[in-house]
Design a protein around this motif. Structure first.
Motif, PDB file in Angstrom:
ATOM      1  N   ASP A  48       0.856  -1.181   0.000  1.00  0.00           N
ATOM      2  CA  ASP A  48       0.000   0.000   0.000  1.00  0.00           C
ATOM      3  C   ASP A  48       0.897   1.237   0.000  1.00  0.00           C
ATOM      4  N   PHE A  49       0.897   1.971  -1.113  1.00  0.00           N
ATOM      5  CA  PHE A  49       1.806   3.108  -1.241  1.00  0.00           C
ATOM      6  C   PHE A  49       1.543   4.182  -0.189  1.00  0.00           C
ATOM      7  N   THR A  50       0.306   4.324   0.245  1.00  0.00           N
ATOM      8  CA  THR A  50       0.009   5.371   1.232  1.00  0.00           C
ATOM      9  C   THR A  50       0.575   5.033   2.606  1.00  0.00           C
ATOM     10  N   GLU A  51       0.757   3.740   2.882  1.00  0.00           N
ATOM     11  CA  GLU A  51       1.271   3.339   4.191  1.00  0.00           C
ATOM     12  C   GLU A  51       2.728   2.901   4.161  1.00  0.00           C
ATOM     13  N   GLU A  52       3.210   2.456   2.997  1.00  0.00           N
ATOM     14  CA  GLU A  52       4.548   1.874   2.930  1.00  0.00           C
ATOM     15  C   GLU A  52       5.371   2.408   1.759  1.00  0.00           C
ATOM     16  N   PRO A  53       5.448   3.717   1.564  1.00  0.00           N
ATOM     17  CA  PRO A  53       6.158   4.223   0.377  1.00  0.00           C
ATOM     18  C   PRO A  53       7.645   3.870   0.371  1.00  0.00           C
ATOM     19  N   LEU A  54       8.295   3.930   1.522  1.00  0.00           N
ATOM     20  CA  LEU A  54       9.728   3.614   1.544  1.00  0.00           C
ATOM     21  C   LEU A  54       9.986   2.133   1.308  1.00  0.00           C
ATOM     22  N   LEU A  55       9.088   1.296   1.792  1.00  0.00           N
ATOM     23  CA  LEU A  55       9.206  -0.140   1.531  1.00  0.00           C
ATOM     24  C   LEU A  55       9.123  -0.409   0.036  1.00  0.00           C
ATOM     25  N   ILE A  56       8.191   0.235  -0.618  1.00  0.00           N
ATOM     26  CA  ILE A  56       8.015   0.034  -2.057  1.00  0.00           C
ATOM     27  C   ILE A  56       9.255   0.483  -2.814  1.00  0.00           C
ATOM     28  N   VAL A  57       9.779   1.635  -2.477  1.00  0.00           N
ATOM     29  CA  VAL A  57      11.000   2.123  -3.129  1.00  0.00           C
ATOM     30  C   VAL A  57      12.144   1.146  -2.902  1.00  0.00           C
ATOM     31  N   GLY A  58      12.276   0.671  -1.673  1.00  0.00           N
ATOM     32  CA  GLY A  58      13.330  -0.291  -1.351  1.00  0.00           C
ATOM     33  C   GLY A  58      13.172  -1.599  -2.104  1.00  0.00           C
ATOM     34  N   LEU A  59      11.942  -2.088  -2.189  1.00  0.00           N
ATOM     35  CA  LEU A  59      11.695  -3.337  -2.917  1.00  0.00           C
ATOM     36  C   LEU A  59      11.988  -3.179  -4.405  1.00  0.00           C
ATOM     37  N   ARG A  60      11.592  -2.068  -4.966  1.00  0.00           N
ATOM     38  CA  ARG A  60      11.872  -1.862  -6.398  1.00  0.00           C
ATOM     39  C   ARG A  60      13.366  -1.753  -6.655  1.00  0.00           C
ATOM     40  N   SER A  61      14.078  -1.103  -5.759  1.00  0.00           N
ATOM     41  CA  SER A  61      15.532  -1.021  -5.890  1.00  0.00           C
ATOM     42  C   SER A  61      16.165  -2.402  -5.758  1.00  0.00           C
ATOM     43  N   ALA A  62      15.678  -3.175  -4.800  1.00  0.00           N
ATOM     44  CA  ALA A  62      16.189  -4.529  -4.613  1.00  0.00           C
ATOM     45  C   ALA A  62      15.912  -5.381  -5.849  1.00  0.00           C
ATOM     46  N   GLY A  63      14.721  -5.260  -6.414  1.00  0.00           N
ATOM     47  CA  GLY A  63      14.398  -5.995  -7.630  1.00  0.00           C
ATOM     48  C   GLY A  63      15.339  -5.647  -8.771  1.00  0.00           C
ATOM     49  N   ASP A  64      15.664  -4.358  -8.913  1.00  0.00           N
ATOM     50  CA  ASP A  64      16.609  -3.924  -9.950  1.00  0.00           C
ATOM     51  C   ASP A  64      17.998  -4.524  -9.716  1.00  0.00           C
ATOM     52  N   ILE A  65      18.430  -4.525  -8.471  1.00  0.00           N
ATOM     53  CA  ILE A  65      19.754  -5.077  -8.143  1.00  0.00           C
ATOM     54  C   ILE A  65      19.807  -6.570  -8.475  1.00  0.00           C
ATOM     55  N   VAL A  66      18.771  -7.293  -8.091  1.00  0.00           N
ATOM     56  CA  VAL A  66      18.749  -8.736  -8.338  1.00  0.00           C
ATOM     57  C   VAL A  66      18.676  -9.018  -9.842  1.00  0.00           C
ATOM     58  N   ARG A  67      17.926  -8.205 -10.581  1.00  0.00           N
ATOM     59  CA  ARG A  67      17.856  -8.389 -12.033  1.00  0.00           C
ATOM     60  C   ARG A  67      19.213  -8.123 -12.683  1.00  0.00           C
ATOM     61  N   ARG A  68      19.956  -7.127 -12.201  1.00  0.00           N
ATOM     62  CA  ARG A  68      21.313  -6.878 -12.719  1.00  0.00           C
ATOM     63  C   ARG A  68      22.240  -8.050 -12.398  1.00  0.00           C
ATOM     64  N   MET A  69      22.048  -8.642 -11.221  1.00  0.00           N
ATOM     65  CA  MET A  69      22.841  -9.825 -10.868  1.00  0.00           C
ATOM     66  C   MET A  69      22.541 -10.965 -11.840  1.00  0.00           C
ATOM     67  N   ALA A  70      21.295 -11.119 -12.239  1.00  0.00           N
ATOM     68  CA  ALA A  70      20.925 -12.158 -13.213  1.00  0.00           C
ATOM     69  C   ALA A  70      21.583 -11.898 -14.554  1.00  0.00           C
ATOM     70  N   ASP A  71      21.570 -10.649 -14.992  1.00  0.00           N
ATOM     71  CA  ASP A  71      22.224 -10.296 -16.251  1.00  0.00           C
ATOM     72  C   ASP A  71      23.717 -10.606 -16.181  1.00  0.00           C
ATOM     73  N   ASP A  72      24.323 -10.274 -15.061  1.00  0.00           N
ATOM     74  CA  ASP A  72      25.751 -10.530 -14.866  1.00  0.00           C
ATOM     75  C   ASP A  72      26.038 -12.036 -14.875  1.00  0.00           C
ATOM     76  N   ALA A  73      25.155 -12.819 -14.275  1.00  0.00           N
ATOM     77  CA  ALA A  73      25.338 -14.279 -14.249  1.00  0.00           C
ATOM     78  C   ALA A  73      25.294 -14.852 -15.662  1.00  0.00           C
ATOM     79  N   GLU A  74      24.396 -14.347 -16.499  1.00  0.00           N
ATOM     80  CA  GLU A  74      24.308 -14.833 -17.867  1.00  0.00           C
ATOM     81  C   GLU A  74      25.572 -14.526 -18.657  1.00  0.00           C
ATOM     82  N   ARG A  75      26.207 -13.414 -18.348  1.00  0.00           N
ATOM     83  CA  ARG A  75      27.434 -13.039 -19.049  1.00  0.00           C
ATOM     84  C   ARG A  75      28.663 -13.728 -18.470  1.00  0.00           C
ATOM     85  N   GLY A  76      28.452 -14.522 -17.433  1.00  0.00           N
ATOM     86  CA  GLY A  76      29.586 -15.226 -16.840  1.00  0.00           C
ATOM     87  C   GLY A  76      30.254 -14.445 -15.731  1.00  0.00           C
TER      88      GLY A  76
END
Length: 85
Positions: A54-82
């Motif tokens: 809920d963005f009205t109650e947890e805006p910082l959590l949402i920002v943190g989760l989206r940042s974490a998702g981006d970091i993990v996705r970059r890790m996946a890209d890096d894994a594919e490249r070796g």
């Protein structure tokens, strides 16, 4: 020896190949692909949690989760490249 190294050794021994270097390279490629797949699944789960918050109650959590998702996705890209395991 960590779990990844044990799996790599089992794969290396199980893969049919004319030389051990080829089998080791194929095992390594398979492990990289699997790692990337698992990381992408984790990124999807993190992003799903961000969408469910809920963005009205947890805006910082949402920002943190989206940042974490981006970091993990970059890790996946890096894994594919070796990149780092």
């Amino acid at each position: 020896m960590n779990a990844r190294d044990e799996i790599a050794e089992c794969l290396w021994l199980a893969l049919p190949s004319t030389d051990s270097d080829d089998a080791k390279a194929r095992a390594e490629q398979m492990l990289r692909a699997y790692r990337a797949e698992v990381l992408r699944e984790a990124a999807d789960a993190i992003e799903d949690r961000a969408c469910d918050a809920d963005f009205t109650e947890e805006p910082l959590l949402i920002v943190g989760l989206r940042s974490a998702g981006d970091i993990v996705r970059r890790m996946a890209d890096d894994a594919e490249r070796g990149g780092s395991r």
